[in-house]
Structure formats: C-alpha cells, structure tokens
Scaffold this motif. Structure first.
Motif, mmCIF file in Angstrom:
data_model
loop_
_atom_site.group_PDB
_atom_site.id
_atom_site.type_symbol
_atom_site.label_atom_id
_atom_site.label_comp_id
_atom_site.label_asym_id
_atom_site.label_seq_id
_atom_site.Cartn_x
_atom_site.Cartn_y
_atom_site.Cartn_z
ATOM 1 N N ASP A 21 0.844 -1.199 0.000
ATOM 2 C CA ASP A 21 0.000 0.000 0.000
ATOM 3 C C ASP A 21 0.879 1.249 0.000
ATOM 4 O O ASP A 21 1.989 1.226 0.541
ATOM 5 C CB ASP A 21 -0.868 0.061 1.272
ATOM 6 C CG ASP A 21 -1.973 -0.983 1.269
ATOM 7 O OD1 ASP A 21 -2.108 -1.724 0.288
ATOM 8 O OD2 ASP A 21 -2.714 -1.033 2.282
ATOM 9 N N ASP A 36 -3.341 0.718 -3.387
ATOM 10 C CA ASP A 36 -3.118 -0.649 -2.887
ATOM 11 C C ASP A 36 -2.633 -1.473 -4.078
ATOM 12 O O ASP A 36 -3.408 -1.840 -4.948
ATOM 13 C CB ASP A 36 -4.444 -1.171 -2.309
ATOM 14 C CG ASP A 36 -4.363 -2.630 -1.865
ATOM 15 O OD1 ASP A 36 -3.337 -3.285 -2.117
ATOM 16 O OD2 ASP A 36 -5.335 -3.111 -1.258
ATOM 17 N N ASP A 190 -8.400 -2.069 1.348
ATOM 18 C CA ASP A 190 -9.314 -3.128 1.807
ATOM 19 C C ASP A 190 -8.799 -3.836 3.052
ATOM 20 O O ASP A 190 -9.559 -4.558 3.697
ATOM 21 C CB ASP A 190 -9.604 -4.128 0.687
ATOM 22 C CG ASP A 190 -8.371 -4.882 0.220
ATOM 23 O OD1 ASP A 190 -7.250 -4.367 0.425
ATOM 24 O OD2 ASP A 190 -8.516 -5.968 -0.352
ATOM 25 N N GLY A 191 -7.536 -3.619 3.401
ATOM 26 C CA GLY A 191 -7.025 -4.165 4.670
ATOM 27 C C GLY A 191 -7.753 -3.572 5.866
ATOM 28 O O GLY A 191 -7.789 -4.179 6.940
ATOM 29 N N ASP A 229 -4.202 -8.380 5.683
ATOM 30 C CA ASP A 229 -3.730 -7.670 4.485
ATOM 31 C C ASP A 229 -3.002 -6.406 4.960
ATOM 32 O O ASP A 229 -3.061 -6.053 6.143
ATOM 33 C CB ASP A 229 -4.947 -7.305 3.615
ATOM 34 C CG ASP A 229 -4.562 -6.918 2.192
ATOM 35 O OD1 ASP A 229 -3.342 -6.879 1.888
ATOM 36 O OD2 ASP A 229 -5.467 -6.641 1.403
ATOM 37 N N ASN A 230 -2.316 -5.730 4.051
ATOM 38 C CA ASN A 230 -1.740 -4.424 4.370
ATOM 39 C C ASN A 230 -2.884 -3.467 4.692
ATOM 40 O O ASN A 230 -3.931 -3.519 4.068
ATOM 41 C CB ASN A 230 -0.961 -3.860 3.186
ATOM 42 C CG ASN A 230 0.064 -4.837 2.626
ATOM 43 O OD1 ASN A 230 0.273 -4.886 1.429
ATOM 44 N ND2 ASN A 230 0.701 -5.616 3.481
HETATM 45 MG MG MG Z 1 -5.215 -4.826 -0.022
#
Ligand code: MG
Length: 415
Positions: A21, A36, A190-191, A229-230
């Motif tokens: 990201d 991202d 989305d993390g 996730d990041n």
């Molecule tokens: Mg992501």
C-alpha cells in the motif's frame, strides 16, 4: 478559504511480508490518496508507489485545482504504471487501486476511485460510503445474486474488475462534493474495510478528534481483528469551510425568524377568493410573481423528470446486459455495450479458453457475444458448458443437448 488537515497510518499487517500500500497526504497542495498495489514479486509495491508519485507530480504541474486536472493526473498515474510494467519483465502485470481526494479552487472537493479501496464521509456523526468497489463480489451483491454476508467469504472476493496500470487507459469514477467544517473523510485500503465493519470504523472516527490518532487507531484495530492484508488509512478533516456552514445556518435562522416569508416560498397556488382586506393590504404585489415561480418550477421539474427517465432508459440499454465473449483464446464476461458515452467493461476473466467450451457454444462465440441479463447467468453459462476435461467428443453431445435454453436464454447479439 477551505482548509483541510490529514493524518496517515499504514502497516504491513500480521500475515504479509511486505507493505504494497502507499498513502499520500499533502495539506498544502490539497491532495490525499491511498493506493493498494498488486502483482507478484515486487510488482505491487512498485505499482502503488509509482501511481501515487505520478498522481502528485501530474496534479501539481497541471496547475489548477480542478476535477479535470485530478482526472488527468489519474490518467498520468495509469500511464506511468503501465509504462513501467512494460519496461521491466519482473513487473509485468502489476497494477494498483487508487482513491484520491483533492481540494478544488472553487472551494469544492473532488474525489476519484479505481478498484476496491474506499472513501467514506463522516458528517453529523453519520458514516456514509462515497465510492463503489470495482469488485466481482460487489457486482454480484448489486445484482442480488449473493448477500453482503456471502460476499465476505466468497472464494473470488479478491477479484477486482477495474485496476490502475493494467491497461493503457483507465476508467475512474469521479465526483465533487461540498465540504463543511466538521466533515471527516476517510480513505482506506481493503485491509481496513475487510477487517472492520462500518459501525466500528464510524465509532473510532467519532471518538478521536486528531486525524493522525484516528488513523493509527483504525490500523491498530484492523490488526487486532486479524491483519490479513496491508492496512492503510488517511483521515482528512475539514477544518475551515470558508464560513459556508455558518452562512447556511444563518440562512436557516433567518427563515425561522420569518415564518411568513419562509412559508410564502412553499405555499401552494391558492385560488383568488381568499383576497380578504387583510391579505390585500399585506402582500398584494408579492402574490403574482410567486404564482409564476411555482408554475415555472413545476414545469422545470416535469422536464427534469422526463429527461432523467430518458437518460435512465439509455443507461439500462447500455449497461444492463452481460456478454460472454471471446478475447483472443480467452473467454471473458463483459458488462454493457459501447454506446454513446458508455463503454463496455470486462468484469471477469475466468480461467477458461474458448476451446474449453462445448462445440455449440464455441460456434456461438465465433459468431458474436452471447447475451445475458445478469452476471450470475453469464457465469453459470460458462460453467454449464465446459467440456469435462476427462471426456471425449462422445460425451459432449449430451452436454450440448442439455443446454438450458429456456433458463439462460442465450441469444446471439450482433456487435
Ligand atoms: Mg489490499
């Protein structure tokens, strides 16, 4: 003058090795963004960094703070990622999401979105999502094929239908919005929204006044929830709206102090017989222009409704259909058709070749795209008509005879 202040936090999360990201915040320039990246090897981190770097430099050198300039900068970011991937075989196929907010010279804000990062607005304590995800599951939810709950665990929930840098051009969603003091914008990857629901995100944004603290707390909670996730968060506060909110409430106060004047504006067009002496003395002249205004407004509303209906009908014609079609050897699902200002958009690339399909369907695709009313039907068509890998032509014959013509009703469309 409108003034905004941003706070940033980003973290690799608990399971990933690297952070792909890239956040961006520059209060003086009036530009905030989250990208991202995706793509194996080093692709993802390069894609998001290149996108943000070129978004900034193109927006800066574009000169004026306008929506057009922001869109041009988004296109420049796309080209930069695309060119970079083209130069370096290791980076081939990389891409990135992008959300960005810009402060415009006309005191409005503009925002753009490509992919499944998001922008939210917290206003008067209520959290509202401003962007729609360009993802397969969100399309399926919009169609009613799956529920939002099912989307969270759907096996293809990571499939993004629009990505920056994977094609020579990009289609970004864009809009403008009027800022008011106290508004708080949230840009995130989305993390964050994959780990925390809107209720939890909203409660943090209401609780912590400092934007950097709020961003850090959201990242901490997303890690606590799994950190799969990041996680990247940019919180942007409208510190000063140039007196706009104050002027609006002054107008409301004025209306409340003057109920006669306020109600006159919305009073229905009465007939003549109430012209008693009191009325005649009070507002003999105000009445005629008011009547004209109401009629004009009514007429304009009618015109608007008719126009909106026509535009909606065009939109349905251009966007409401899904096509299964061949892209070279590959079978793809595309949404809508190229028509006026609408552009067809590939929404899914299942790993299916034209040669994987039963002969009848292969022939249909040779003639032109096959048309469906929904993404679910298009997906089912492909799955139903795959030639089983272990069988020979003798077993494909019954497959073709059981094509559910009545349920999927494929028709061959002439492009
Ligand atoms: Mg992501």
């Amino acid at each position: 003058m409108t003034w905004l202040r941003g706070g940033v936090a980003t973290d690799t999360g608990r399971t990933r090795q690297i952070n792909q990201d890239t956040p961006f915040a520059d209060d003086d320039l009036g530009l905030w963004a989250v990208a991202d990246g995706m793509g194996g090897h080093k692709g993802g981190e390069v894609a998001s960094a290149v996108a943000v770097e070129h978004l900034e430099s193109a927006y800066r050198s574009g000169g004026d703070a306008t929506l057009d300039n922001l869109l041009d900068a988004t296109a420049a970011a796309n080209t930069a990622v695309w060119d970079r991937a083209d130069e370096d075989p290791d980076l081939h196929g990389m891409g990135t999401t992008l959300v960005a907010v810009a402060r415009l010279s006309d005191e409005e804000l503009a925002y753009v979105n490509v992919g499944d990062s998001r922008i939210y607005l917290l206003r008067d304590g209520l959290l509202e999502r401003l962007t729609a995800d360009h993802s397969l599951v969100e399309e399926l939810v919009r169609e009613g094929a799956i529920t939002p709950e099912e989307a969270k665990t759907h096996p293809r929930r990571n499939v993004i239908t629009r990505v920056l840098g994977m094609e020579p051009w990009v289609q970004a969603d864009a809009n403008t919005i009027t800022p008011y003091t106290g508004d708080r914008y949230l840009l995130c990857s989305d993390g964050l929204h994959g780990e925390l629901d809107d209720a939890r995100i909203g409660s943090v944004l209401r609780r912590l006044a400092d934007p950097a603290e709020a961003a850090a707390e959201l990242v901490r909670l997303a890690n606590e929830a799994g950190g799969r996730d990041n996680i990247t968060v940019v919180v942007v506060d409208v510190v000063d709206d140039g007196g706009r909110a104050e002027a609006a409430s002054a107008l409301l106060r004025h209306s409340a102090d003057d109920p006669a004047g306020f109600s006159a504006a919305v009073e229905p067009d009465d007939d003549e017989d109430d012209d008693g002496p009191a009325h005649a003395a009070k507002e003999p002249r105000a009445k005629a222009p008011r009547r004209v205004t109401l009629r004009v407004v009514g007429f304009l509303l009618l015109v608007l409704v008719v126009l909106a209906g026509a535009v909606a009908a065009l939109g349905v014609y251009a966007r409401a259909t899904y096509f299964v079609q061949a892209d070279g050897e590959q079978v793809v699902i595309a949404k809508g058709r190229d028509f006026l200002w609408f552009e067809q958009e590939v929404v899914d690339r299942p790993e299916v070749l034209v040669s994987d399909l039963a002969p009848a369907q292969r022939r249909d695709l040779g003639v032109g795209p096959v048309e469906f009313a929904s993404l679910a039907e298009a997906t089912a068509f492909i799955e139903d008509n795959l030639v089983p890998t272990t069988t020979t032509t003798t077993t494909t014959a019954p497959t073709t005879t059981t094509v559910p013509v009545a349920t999927t009703a494929p028709t061959t469309a002439v492009p």
